[in-house]
Design a protein around this motif. Structure first.
Motif, mmCIF file in Angstrom:
data_model
loop_
_atom_site.group_PDB
_atom_site.id
_atom_site.type_symbol
_atom_site.label_atom_id
_atom_site.label_comp_id
_atom_site.label_asym_id
_atom_site.label_seq_id
_atom_site.Cartn_x
_atom_site.Cartn_y
_atom_site.Cartn_z
ATOM 1 N N PHE A 1 0.966 -1.216 -0.295
ATOM 2 C CA PHE A 1 0.047 0.347 -0.184
ATOM 3 C C PHE A 1 1.086 1.026 0.149
ATOM 4 N N VAL A 2 0.856 2.181 -1.258
ATOM 5 C CA VAL A 2 1.355 2.942 -0.769
ATOM 6 C C VAL A 2 0.342 4.364 -0.747
ATOM 7 N N GLY A 3 1.313 5.012 0.264
ATOM 8 C CA GLY A 3 0.097 6.444 0.702
ATOM 9 C C GLY A 3 0.435 8.053 -0.547
ATOM 10 N N MET A 4 0.436 8.008 -1.238
ATOM 11 C CA MET A 4 0.345 9.675 -1.710
ATOM 12 C C MET A 4 -0.251 11.072 -1.665
ATOM 13 N N GLY A 5 0.676 12.102 -1.253
ATOM 14 C CA GLY A 5 0.369 13.765 -1.056
ATOM 15 C C GLY A 5 0.548 13.978 -0.880
ATOM 16 N N ASN A 6 0.599 15.303 -0.599
ATOM 17 C CA ASN A 6 0.770 16.328 0.238
ATOM 18 C C ASN A 6 0.897 16.862 1.437
ATOM 19 N N PRO A 7 0.899 16.621 2.413
ATOM 20 C CA PRO A 7 1.166 17.138 3.528
ATOM 21 C C PRO A 7 0.813 18.736 3.639
ATOM 22 N N ARG B 1 2.501 -10.647 4.786
ATOM 23 C CA ARG B 1 2.372 -10.485 3.818
ATOM 24 C C ARG B 1 2.368 -9.081 2.828
ATOM 25 N N VAL B 2 1.691 -7.703 3.832
ATOM 26 C CA VAL B 2 1.300 -6.734 3.706
ATOM 27 C C VAL B 2 2.733 -5.802 3.996
ATOM 28 N N THR B 3 2.653 -4.473 3.173
ATOM 29 C CA THR B 3 4.207 -3.786 3.400
ATOM 30 C C THR B 3 3.141 -2.482 3.329
ATOM 31 N N ALA B 4 3.961 -1.086 3.684
ATOM 32 C CA ALA B 4 3.129 0.546 3.713
ATOM 33 C C ALA B 4 4.568 1.000 3.797
ATOM 34 N N LEU B 5 4.268 2.704 2.535
ATOM 35 C CA LEU B 5 5.070 2.786 2.375
ATOM 36 C C LEU B 5 4.100 4.346 2.081
#
Length: 168
Positions: A17-23, A46-50
């Motif tokens: 799961f890849v999170g995109m956005g400008n905080p 199994r799941v990664t988050a970046l």
């Protein structure tokens, strides 16, 4: 496409799961918000988050070389739907409108193509933004949708995680 059955399958697969956005840009940070919550409570091997913020192109090679079969890009979108609405599907399904939907446009399209060329199935999980102005923070309806989405994701991802039992 039915969101829940597909998400349940992705949560049980090798998925990144890849999170995109400008905080700093209001609702544009919704992908980062979801991923940070995921990273804090993730209990799966199994799941990664970046969290890539607004520079997925700086991370695409590492994601492509990783062992994930699927990549789910969580990002703010502006498609004309009600703020907080969820848009979900294969990234390729949005080729004709992605320039008008993603707040990151070009790098998202190119990154998706590169990931697919490395055998990844790439998904877009978008949350409709209300306000992407500088310094505004997440709007209430977008935050509610993001938090609900996070709870749903975690319920599927962590469903196999069992607490160890210790007997004396």
């Amino acid at each position: 496409m039915e969101f829940i059955p597909v998400m349940e399958r992705l949560a049980r697969s090798r998925t990144c799961f890849v999170g995109m956005g400008n905080p700093l840009m209001g609702d544009d940070a919704v992908g980062v918000h979801v991923i940070e919550g995921l990273m804090e409570r993730l209990a799966s091997d199994r799941v990664t988050a970046l969290n890539v913020e607004d520079v997925i192109e700086n991370h695409v090679c590492a994601i492509a070389d990783g062992n994930a079969e699927h990549v789910v890009i969580v990002d703010a979108v502006q498609s004309g739907s009600a703020p907080g609405s969820i848009l979900f599907g294969r990234l390729g399904e949005f080729k004709e409108i992605i320039g008008d939907v993603s707040t990151h446009k070009l790098s998202l399209l190119l990154s998706g193509k590169m990931l697919e060329s490395h055998g990844k199935t790439v998904w877009l999980l978008g949350i409709e933004a209300r306000d992407v102005e500088f310094g505004t923070g997440l709007s209430d309806d977008v935050r509610r949708s993001a938090d609900t989405l996070l709870d749903v994701l975690l319920s599927y991802i962590n469903s196999d995680h069992k607490e160890p039992l210790y007997e004396h």
